[in-house]
Design a protein around this motif. Structure first.
Motif, PDB file in Angstrom:
ATOM      1  N   ASP A   1      49.801  50.186  48.951  1.00 53.03           N
ATOM      2  CA  ASP A   1      48.916  51.311  48.633  1.00 53.03           C
ATOM      3  C   ASP A   1      49.672  52.638  48.717  1.00 53.03           C
ATOM      4  O   ASP A   1      49.554  53.494  47.840  1.00 53.03           O
ATOM      5  CB  ASP A   1      47.710  51.314  49.578  1.00 53.03           C
TER       6      ASP A   1
ATOM      7  N   SER B   1      48.182  53.409  39.362  1.00 53.77           N
ATOM      8  CA  SER B   1      46.942  52.747  39.775  1.00 53.77           C
ATOM      9  C   SER B   1      47.194  51.258  40.008  1.00 53.77           C
ATOM     10  O   SER B   1      48.177  50.686  39.508  1.00 53.77           O
ATOM     11  CB  SER B   1      45.863  52.920  38.707  1.00 53.77           C
ATOM     12  N   GLN B   2      46.292  50.636  40.742  1.00 49.01           N
ATOM     13  CA  GLN B   2      46.359  49.196  40.943  1.00 49.01           C
ATOM     14  C   GLN B   2      46.257  48.484  39.599  1.00 49.01           C
ATOM     15  O   GLN B   2      46.950  47.491  39.350  1.00 49.01           O
ATOM     16  CB  GLN B   2      45.230  48.728  41.862  1.00 49.01           C
ATOM     17  N   HIS B   3      45.406  49.004  38.732  1.00 44.78           N
ATOM     18  CA  HIS B   3      45.216  48.403  37.412  1.00 44.78           C
ATOM     19  C   HIS B   3      46.513  48.437  36.599  1.00 44.78           C
ATOM     20  O   HIS B   3      46.871  47.441  35.948  1.00 44.78           O
ATOM     21  CB  HIS B   3      44.094  49.137  36.658  1.00 44.78           C
ATOM     22  N   GLU B   4      47.218  49.546  36.646  1.00 49.52           N
ATOM     23  CA  GLU B   4      48.480  49.668  35.914  1.00 49.52           C
ATOM     24  C   GLU B   4      49.535  48.722  36.473  1.00 49.52           C
ATOM     25  O   GLU B   4      50.286  48.095  35.723  1.00 49.52           O
ATOM     26  CB  GLU B   4      48.983  51.118  35.942  1.00 49.52           C
TER      27      GLU B   4
ATOM     28  N   ALA C   1      48.937  45.908  37.980  1.00 45.82           N
ATOM     29  CA  ALA C   1      48.511  44.574  37.548  1.00 45.82           C
ATOM     30  C   ALA C   1      48.939  44.327  36.104  1.00 45.82           C
ATOM     31  O   ALA C   1      49.442  43.243  35.770  1.00 45.82           O
ATOM     32  CB  ALA C   1      47.000  44.439  37.695  1.00 45.82           C
ATOM     33  N   ARG C   2      48.758  45.309  35.248  1.00 42.39           N
ATOM     34  CA  ARG C   2      49.126  45.167  33.845  1.00 42.39           C
ATOM     35  C   ARG C   2      50.630  44.944  33.679  1.00 42.39           C
ATOM     36  O   ARG C   2      51.067  44.074  32.943  1.00 42.39           O
ATOM     37  CB  ARG C   2      48.698  46.415  33.062  1.00 42.39           C
ATOM     38  N   GLN C   3      51.426  45.709  34.422  1.00 44.44           N
ATOM     39  CA  GLN C   3      52.880  45.624  34.271  1.00 44.44           C
ATOM     40  C   GLN C   3      53.490  44.389  34.921  1.00 44.44           C
ATOM     41  O   GLN C   3      54.552  43.927  34.500  1.00 44.44           O
ATOM     42  CB  GLN C   3      53.546  46.886  34.837  1.00 44.44           C
TER      43      GLN C   3
ATOM     44  N   ARG D   1      47.050  39.424  39.145  1.00 43.61           N
ATOM     45  CA  ARG D   1      45.631  39.748  39.063  1.00 43.61           C
ATOM     46  C   ARG D   1      45.311  40.989  39.898  1.00 43.61           C
ATOM     47  O   ARG D   1      45.796  41.133  41.018  1.00 43.61           O
ATOM     48  CB  ARG D   1      44.784  38.570  39.559  1.00 43.61           C
ATOM     49  N   GLN D   2      44.487  41.886  39.364  1.00 44.46           N
ATOM     50  CA  GLN D   2      44.144  43.129  40.047  1.00 44.46           C
ATOM     51  C   GLN D   2      43.469  42.868  41.395  1.00 44.46           C
ATOM     52  O   GLN D   2      43.782  43.560  42.372  1.00 44.46           O
ATOM     53  CB  GLN D   2      43.288  44.015  39.139  1.00 44.46           C
ATOM     54  N   PRO D   3      42.560  41.876  41.523  1.00 44.81           N
ATOM     55  CA  PRO D   3      41.991  41.613  42.852  1.00 44.81           C
ATOM     56  C   PRO D   3      43.051  41.235  43.896  1.00 44.81           C
ATOM     57  O   PRO D   3      42.930  41.595  45.070  1.00 44.81           O
ATOM     58  CB  PRO D   3      41.017  40.461  42.612  1.00 44.81           C
TER      59      PRO D   3
ATOM     60  N   ASN E   1      44.637  44.454  44.915  1.00 42.21           N
ATOM     61  CA  ASN E   1      43.701  45.174  45.778  1.00 42.21           C
ATOM     62  C   ASN E   1      43.745  44.617  47.201  1.00 42.21           C
ATOM     63  O   ASN E   1      43.763  45.379  48.173  1.00 42.21           O
ATOM     64  CB  ASN E   1      42.283  45.092  45.209  1.00 42.21           C
TER      65      ASN E   1
END
Length: 71
Positions: free
Chosen positions: A8, A17-20, A22-24, A28-30, A33
């Protein structure tokens, strides 16, 4: 001893972001997190390597070993 995941903090420093992440990384985003909240018990080594590659850091930047406080 306790392992602290500093993901974090790293994401905040890199303004990602966490989403970014995860994408790269394809993680999985969860799962990301859970790592950010120190609520994961296992991190696959390949996921740790992907995180380090994307963030341009070392494993020791992501994980910290800390002594637990005795009561």
């Amino acid at each position: 001893m306790k392992v602290i995941i500093k993901l974090d903090q790293l994401l905040t420093e890199r303004e990602m972001s966490q989403h970014e992440l995860a994408r790269q990384t394809g993680i999985r985003q969860p799962s990301i997190n859970d790592m950010c909240r120190n609520q994961t018990q296992r991190i696959p080594l390949d996921n740790l390597a992907k995180i380090c590659e994307v963030l341009g850091c070392e494993i020791t930047d992501v994980l910290k070993l800390e002594k637990e406080q005795s009561e």
